[in-house]
Design an enzyme around this catalytic site. Structure first.
Site, short mmCIF file in Angstrom:
data_model
loop_
_atom_site.label_atom_id
_atom_site.label_comp_id
_atom_site.label_asym_id
_atom_site.label_seq_id
_atom_site.Cartn_x
_atom_site.Cartn_y
_atom_site.Cartn_z
CE1 TYR A 1 -4.36 -2.10 5.37
CE2 TYR A 1 -4.09 0.22 4.77
CZ TYR A 1 -4.24 -1.10 4.40
OH TYR A 1 -4.26 -1.46 3.07
CB SER B 1 -0.87 0.00 1.27
OG SER B 1 -1.47 1.27 1.48
P1 NDP Z 1 -11.47 -6.35 -0.35
O1 NDP Z 1 -12.06 -6.22 1.02
O2 NDP Z 1 -12.35 -6.15 -1.52
O3 NDP Z 1 -10.76 -7.76 -0.51
C1 NDP Z 1 -10.02 -8.34 0.54
C2 NDP Z 1 -9.79 -9.80 0.24
O4 NDP Z 1 -8.99 -10.38 1.29
C3 NDP Z 1 -11.10 -10.58 0.18
O5 NDP Z 1 -11.03 -11.53 -0.86
C4 NDP Z 1 -11.13 -11.30 1.53
O6 NDP Z 1 -11.83 -12.53 1.37
C5 NDP Z 1 -9.64 -11.56 1.75
N1 NDP Z 1 -9.35 -11.79 3.16
C6 NDP Z 1 -9.46 -10.92 4.19
N2 NDP Z 1 -9.15 -11.52 5.35
C7 NDP Z 1 -8.83 -12.81 5.04
C8 NDP Z 1 -8.43 -13.93 5.79
N3 NDP Z 1 -8.29 -13.86 7.13
N4 NDP Z 1 -8.18 -15.10 5.16
C9 NDP Z 1 -8.32 -15.18 3.82
N5 NDP Z 1 -8.68 -14.15 3.04
C10 NDP Z 1 -8.94 -12.98 3.65
O7 NDP Z 1 -10.26 -5.31 -0.38
P2 NDP Z 1 -9.13 -5.03 -1.48
O8 NDP Z 1 -9.31 -5.87 -2.67
O9 NDP Z 1 -9.06 -3.58 -1.64
O10 NDP Z 1 -7.85 -5.50 -0.65
C11 NDP Z 1 -6.88 -6.41 -1.16
C12 NDP Z 1 -5.52 -6.00 -0.66
O11 NDP Z 1 -5.18 -4.71 -1.20
C13 NDP Z 1 -5.41 -5.84 0.86
O12 NDP Z 1 -4.20 -6.41 1.30
C14 NDP Z 1 -5.39 -4.32 1.07
O13 NDP Z 1 -4.70 -3.96 2.24
C15 NDP Z 1 -4.67 -3.88 -0.18
N6 NDP Z 1 -4.87 -2.50 -0.55
C16 NDP Z 1 -6.14 -2.01 -0.79
C17 NDP Z 1 -6.29 -0.67 -1.13
C18 NDP Z 1 -7.63 -0.07 -1.35
O14 NDP Z 1 -7.73 1.18 -1.32
N7 NDP Z 1 -8.67 -0.84 -1.60
C19 NDP Z 1 -5.13 0.21 -1.29
C20 NDP Z 1 -3.87 -0.40 -1.01
C21 NDP Z 1 -3.75 -1.71 -0.68
P3 NDP Z 1 -12.81 -13.19 2.47
O15 NDP Z 1 -13.47 -12.08 3.23
O16 NDP Z 1 -13.73 -14.01 1.63
O17 NDP Z 1 -11.90 -14.02 3.31
C1 8X3 Z 2 -5.17 1.47 1.52
C2 8X3 Z 2 -4.82 2.88 1.28
O1 8X3 Z 2 -5.03 5.24 2.12
O2 8X3 Z 2 -7.01 3.85 2.21
O3 8X3 Z 2 -4.03 0.72 1.68
O4 8X3 Z 2 -5.20 3.51 3.77
S1 8X3 Z 2 -5.54 3.90 2.41
#
Ligand code: NDP
Ligand code: 8X3
Length: 271
Positions: free
Chosen positions: A166, A153
């Protein structure tokens, strides 16, 4: 959505891809993008019905690939170990790991935060990612090698009020990523860390415990990244020639300068 023509033409170096967090958002978009490029997929997340529905859809659209699903919680070392043990004895094995499962929980100051939120973030984003690496890396230590993609991130290098833990988890993931670049140097294993800014997914819905209005406010009046934008970049990284790697990719919406400073559609600056 119609993708930029360039991304539809990419040819993958490695075609056997395990994706954690494939049931929504960025992980799901990566699965869709790589299925269209002929990759076999291992989809991991807790919500089994979502994984199975995605599997069925992709198998129907791309009958020449194989899609496997594994409903598990990456916070369970035993479950992750069991998964990779099973994969090690199979004929078809992943040579790419997209370590993407993760979340933010809450937006409270340190002295006001809920301990359970901290546990969820640290146990998933750091320890869960580590379990996937510990048990997944042996599969990649082959003469053919492989590729590990970390979904980090912008907050792996930044902080903001309310985001301490986070951000700490993504700083930790960044440290793990950079350490692995040293530890895995003897093998032909590439490592790429993707550092996205705001991406509109279920991320904010999860962060705010299902509060739809609060989650929508994060993205309203701005033009954030879409999960497909990140999937395009991951596909690009996986398509580079064997001797070329992108160790770190920083990607934000055009209208985002820092984790919190964003240009709104009316031209004013938020944050
Ligand atoms: P979503 O919430 O849409 O997706 C998160 C995914 O992680 C889901 O498929 C969820 O599946 C899975 N997950 C969460 N906890 C667990 C667990 N304990 N075991 C297995 N799977 C898990 O969010 P994003 O797609 O945005 O997030 C994906 C990644 O991108 C994360 O690491 C996030 O920190 C990162 N990220 C996101 C940003 C954003 O602005 N959206 C920016 C920067 C980074 P399920 O609940 O079915 O287990
Ligand atoms: C997610 C980016 O800025 O929403 O990793 O925390 S922010």
């Amino acid at each position: 959505m119609v993708r930029h023509f360039f991304f539809t033409l990419l040819t993958m170096q490695y075609t056997h891809v395990l994706i954690t967090g494939a049931s929504s958002g960025i992980g799901e978009a990566i699965a869709r993008s790589l299925a269209a490029k002929g990759c076999h997929l291992w989809l991991v997340a807790r919500r089994k019905e979502r994984l199975v529905s995605l599997q069925q859809e992709l198998q129907k659209e791309f009958p020449h690939i194989q899609v496997f699903t594994f409903a598990l919680d990456v916070r369970s070392a035993e479950a992750v170990r069991g998964l990779f043990n099973d994969l090690a004895s199979g004929e078809l094995r992943p040579n790419v790991i997209v370590n993407n499962a993760g979340l933010a929980a809450g937006l409270a100051a340190v002295d006001a935060a809920d301990l359970e939120d901290w546990h969820r973030m640290i146990d998933t984003n750091v320890k869960g990612a580590l379990y996937v690496l510990k048990y997944g890396i042996p599969l990649l230590k082959t003469p053919q090698g492989g590729h590990i993609v970390h979904m980090s991130s912008v907050v792996s290098r930044e902080v903001y009020a309310g985001g301490s833990v986070y951000s700490a988890t993504k700083h930790a993931l960044d440290a793990i990523h950079r350490t692995l670049r040293l530890e895995l140097l003897p093998w032909p294993i590439k490592l790429t860390s993707i550092n996205p800014g705001l991406v509109e997914t279920e991320f904010s819905l999860v962060r705010f415990a299902g509060d739809v209005d609060r989650a929508q406010q994060v993205y309203e009046d701005i033009e954030p990244l879409k999960a497909e934008d990140i999937a395009d970049v991951v596909a690009y990284c996986l398509s580079l020639p064997k001797h070329v790697n992108l160790p770190e990719v920083h990607i934000t919406a055009s209208a985002q300068a820092t984790a919190t400073k964003v240009r709104k559609k009316d031209g004013s600056i938020r944050g």
